[in-house]
Structure formats: structure tokens, C-alpha cells
Design a protein around this motif. Structure first.
Motif, mmCIF file in Angstrom:
data_model
loop_
_atom_site.group_PDB
_atom_site.id
_atom_site.type_symbol
_atom_site.label_atom_id
_atom_site.label_comp_id
_atom_site.label_asym_id
_atom_site.label_seq_id
_atom_site.Cartn_x
_atom_site.Cartn_y
_atom_site.Cartn_z
ATOM 1 N N GLU A 107 0.897 -1.379 -0.089
ATOM 2 C CA GLU A 107 -0.260 -0.031 0.048
ATOM 3 C C GLU A 107 0.894 1.184 0.268
ATOM 4 N N PRO A 108 0.503 2.119 -0.745
ATOM 5 C CA PRO A 108 1.285 3.571 -0.814
ATOM 6 C C PRO A 108 1.573 4.095 0.261
ATOM 7 N N THR A 109 0.630 3.955 1.512
ATOM 8 C CA THR A 109 0.772 4.722 2.706
ATOM 9 C C THR A 109 1.246 3.614 3.711
ATOM 10 N N GLY A 110 1.623 2.524 3.225
ATOM 11 C CA GLY A 110 1.929 1.172 4.295
ATOM 12 C C GLY A 110 3.261 1.338 5.104
ATOM 13 N N PRO A 111 3.481 0.464 5.843
ATOM 14 C CA PRO A 111 4.760 0.335 6.636
ATOM 15 C C PRO A 111 5.916 0.083 5.790
ATOM 16 N N ALA A 112 7.047 0.177 6.056
ATOM 17 C CA ALA A 112 8.424 -0.022 5.293
ATOM 18 C C ALA A 112 8.625 -1.677 5.569
ATOM 19 N N LEU A 113 8.390 -2.068 6.594
ATOM 20 C CA LEU A 113 8.319 -3.631 6.917
ATOM 21 C C LEU A 113 7.365 -4.176 7.800
ATOM 22 N N ALA A 114 6.865 -5.171 7.220
ATOM 23 C CA ALA A 114 6.018 -5.903 8.283
ATOM 24 C C ALA A 114 6.478 -7.463 8.373
ATOM 25 N N TYR A 115 6.467 -7.879 9.962
ATOM 26 C CA TYR A 115 7.150 -9.025 10.215
ATOM 27 C C TYR A 115 6.396 -9.919 11.184
ATOM 28 N N SER A 116 6.733 -11.129 11.105
ATOM 29 C CA SER A 116 5.955 -12.010 12.298
ATOM 30 C C SER A 116 7.073 -13.068 12.437
ATOM 31 N N ALA A 117 7.623 -13.307 13.682
ATOM 32 C CA ALA A 117 8.716 -14.305 14.259
ATOM 33 C C ALA A 117 7.934 -15.652 14.205
ATOM 34 N N ASP A 118 6.696 -15.461 14.848
ATOM 35 C CA ASP A 118 6.086 -16.813 14.885
ATOM 36 C C ASP A 118 4.826 -16.523 14.493
ATOM 37 N N LEU A 119 4.119 -17.182 13.362
ATOM 38 C CA LEU A 119 2.558 -17.051 13.131
ATOM 39 C C LEU A 119 1.692 -17.621 13.971
ATOM 40 N N ALA A 120 2.257 -18.770 14.753
ATOM 41 C CA ALA A 120 1.386 -19.342 15.614
ATOM 42 C C ALA A 120 1.190 -18.476 16.869
ATOM 43 N N ASP A 121 1.916 -17.518 17.351
ATOM 44 C CA ASP A 121 1.902 -16.871 18.494
ATOM 45 C C ASP A 121 1.672 -15.404 18.110
ATOM 46 N N ASP A 122 1.028 -14.993 16.984
ATOM 47 C CA ASP A 122 1.029 -13.759 16.334
ATOM 48 C C ASP A 122 -0.556 -13.149 15.765
ATOM 49 N N GLY A 123 -1.315 -12.479 16.407
ATOM 50 C CA GLY A 123 -2.425 -12.259 16.140
ATOM 51 C C GLY A 123 -2.688 -11.003 15.089
ATOM 52 N N LYS A 124 -1.324 -10.539 14.082
ATOM 53 C CA LYS A 124 -1.455 -9.359 13.401
ATOM 54 C C LYS A 124 -2.498 -9.709 12.405
ATOM 55 N N TRP A 125 -2.575 -10.882 11.786
ATOM 56 C CA TRP A 125 -3.345 -11.051 10.437
ATOM 57 C C TRP A 125 -4.386 -12.149 10.998
ATOM 58 N N PRO A 126 -5.522 -11.884 11.396
ATOM 59 C CA PRO A 126 -6.264 -12.979 11.933
ATOM 60 C C PRO A 126 -7.042 -13.749 10.984
ATOM 61 N N LYS A 127 -7.334 -13.287 9.723
ATOM 62 C CA LYS A 127 -7.588 -14.153 8.609
ATOM 63 C C LYS A 127 -6.472 -14.874 7.774
ATOM 64 N N TRP A 128 -5.494 -14.128 7.465
ATOM 65 C CA TRP A 128 -4.578 -14.663 6.542
ATOM 66 C C TRP A 128 -3.476 -15.526 7.552
ATOM 67 N N GLY A 129 -3.220 -15.134 8.858
ATOM 68 C CA GLY A 129 -2.286 -16.046 9.519
ATOM 69 C C GLY A 129 -2.602 -17.177 9.907
ATOM 70 N N PRO A 130 -3.733 -17.659 10.141
ATOM 71 C CA PRO A 130 -4.152 -18.923 10.224
ATOM 72 C C PRO A 130 -3.839 -19.791 8.836
ATOM 73 N N ILE A 131 -4.185 -19.388 7.795
ATOM 74 C CA ILE A 131 -4.077 -19.877 6.648
ATOM 75 C C ILE A 131 -2.674 -20.176 6.362
ATOM 76 N N ALA A 132 -1.784 -19.159 6.441
ATOM 77 C CA ALA A 132 -0.453 -19.228 6.162
ATOM 78 C C ALA A 132 0.089 -20.447 7.276
ATOM 79 N N LEU A 133 -0.336 -20.464 8.511
ATOM 80 C CA LEU A 133 0.195 -21.445 9.413
ATOM 81 C C LEU A 133 -0.226 -22.725 8.906
ATOM 82 N N SER A 134 -1.518 -23.184 8.557
ATOM 83 C CA SER A 134 -1.809 -24.339 8.181
ATOM 84 C C SER A 134 -1.170 -24.869 6.708
ATOM 85 N N ALA A 135 -0.575 -23.924 6.188
ATOM 86 C CA ALA A 135 0.207 -24.193 5.012
ATOM 87 C C ALA A 135 1.664 -24.606 5.234
#
Length: 266
Positions: A107-135
């Protein structure tokens, strides 16, 4: 003659300087120097971005696969380059859900960096995170690509995935940002016609996947009387339960929905 003499003299002075000022730049600096040479010789933007993606896998120890997200001026997203099919699929889920690290950074106004060290212990992306984790993805890192100065002024993100939790750490941030800078330089040389060709030749499959997912969502909304978000959640759950790729499931539903007995909405 003067110009020829000046060039010979400059080469002699350059050789003398290097002989007296040699520096061991280390393997990482050497890899970035090689990447710069590769970008300068890449005949197409797609080729340059492919070089960046391959370099990211090489220089980031925890990187298992990498993709590049581009955001069109009209706000649509696509993945022109990926080193693994899982990256393509997880990027697509982000575009559909409008949530995730690469969408945020692109996104043009988005952050320079987005990061999750552990998707299983991170609720930043409630829709996408569990899907990535299941993959099977454990950690993720995305860095923004700066828009080019010329039209079409695309923005984007460099996306790095690791199978392991804490596979990517804060020590990788600087390297990823440097790689994103190289990718941004490649994009800066994009002409409108090159951009159109990139979409037409390399993104058709991703665009088709988004279209068929939209069709499948529409069928579910019509047959079940549910919202678009509920339809997407149902598709995601079916994909996980059946262990079938989301795009493949959507294609089956769009072409054979009259033959299928769909599960109930939770």
C-alpha cells in the motif's frame, strides 16, 4: 586522441587505487555486487525481479521461498515472481482477504516492513495468519518497494517466507531492505509497455485464479444466502479440510457446483 589518452590514464589510476586499497568485503557484499551486475544486464523487468527473488533466498539463511507483490495504480495486486507455488497461493489469499504483510507493505501509505517471527503466536493478521500457518509457514517478512518516478508508479513488496518459527529474525531486516532497494531500482526502469507485458505474460494465471475464486464466492453467496466474507471463510475451511489448493477448489466449485454437496456454514 585526447579522450583515448584520458581513458587509459583513468584505467591506470583505477588499477593503482585498487591495488593499494583492497578491502575484503565478505560474501554478503560480494553477493550484492553480483546482484547489481545481474540487474544491470537483465533484459526485462521480470528477469530483474527474478534475480532479486533468487538473491533473497541465497542471502537470507532462513528464507525458504520468496515472492514479489506488485500493486497496480488501480489498487489490484498480483505476484509476477515467486520461487515456490506456496508463495503464489498465500499471496493470493492476502489479496482476496485484503490482509497480510505483503498487502500492508505494498500500500502506498503502508509500513516499510511487516514481520512475524512466529505466526502461531501472532494475531496481527487474523484471517491470513491461520491460513499461512496451516500451509506450514512459521515466520514471514515483507518489505516495501518504492514506486518508480515514472508512470505507472507501481508499488509493491518483497515477501520472504520461512517454514520455521523464528526462521527469520531481526538480523534479516537490514538485508531484506537492501534487497527491496535493488528490486525498487529494477522497477524504476519499468516502462508502461513493459508493465503491461508483465501482467499479460506472467500474471494471467494469478488473475484467472482471483476470477475463479470470485465466481466460487458468488455461487456460495447465492446458494447459501451468506456474505462475501462468510463465503471466503467457507472456501478456506473446505480447502484445509480437503487438503486442496484454494484456487483448485474454487475452480471445481465454479465448474461443478451443481454436483457438489456443500458443507454447512459455521
Amino acid at each position: 586522441m585526447t579522450t583515448e589518452f584520458d581513458e587509459r590514464e583513468w584505467e591506470l589510476e583505477r588499477a593503482e587505487f585498487l591495488a593499494h586499497h583492497s578491502v575484503d568485503t565478505g560474501p554478503l557484499a560480494g553477493q550484492f555486487a553480483e546482484l547489481t551486475r545481474a540487474l544491470l544486464s537483465a533484459p526485462t523487468v521480470a528477469g530483474a525481479l527474478e534475480q532479486v527473488a533468487q538473491a533473497a533466498v541465497a542471502v537470507l539463511p532462513g528464507a525458504d521461498f520468496v515472492s514479489v507483490t506488485l500493486r497496480s495504480p488501480d489498487g489490484t495486486f498480483h505476484t509476477p515472481v515467486a520461487t515456490h507455488q506456496v508463495a503464489v497461493e498465500l499471496d493470493l489469499v492476502q489479496y482476496e482477504a485484503q490482509e497480510g504483510p505483503c498487502v500492508a507493505c505494498a500500500e502506498p501509505t503502508g509500513p516499510a516492513l511487516a514481520y512475524s517471527a512466529d505466526l502461531a503466536d501472532d494475531g496481527k493478521w487474523p484471517k491470513w495468519g491461520p491460513i499461512a500457518l496451516s500451509a506450514g509457514v512459521g515466520s514471514v517478512l515483507a518489505t516495501t518497494l518504492l514506486p518508480s518516478a515514472r508512470p505507472p508508479r507501481s508499488t509493491g513488496a518483497l515477501n520472504v517466507y520461512s517454514w520455521k518459527a523464528h526462521g527469520l529474525d531481526r538480523a534479516d531486516h537490514t538485508t531484506a531492505l537492501l534487497l527491496a532497494t535493488h528490486a525498487s531500482l529494477a522497477l524504476a526502469h519499468t516502462q508502461a509497455v513493459e508493465y503491461a507485458e508483465l501482467q499479460a505474460e506472467q500474471l494471467r494465471k494469478a488473475i484467472d485464479s482471483r476470477d475463479v475464486i470470485g465466481q466460487a464466492k458468488g455461487i456460495l453467496m447465492d446458494r447459501r444466502g451468506i456474505t462475501g466474507d462468510q463465503a471466503f471463510d467457507l472456501l478456506r475451511r473446505m480447502s484445509q479440510d480437503l487438503n486442496v489448493k484454494l484456487a483448485e477448489l474454487a475452480l471445481t466449485l465454479a465448474t461443478r457446483h451443481t454436483e457438489l454437496d456443500l458443507p454447512p456454514v459455521e
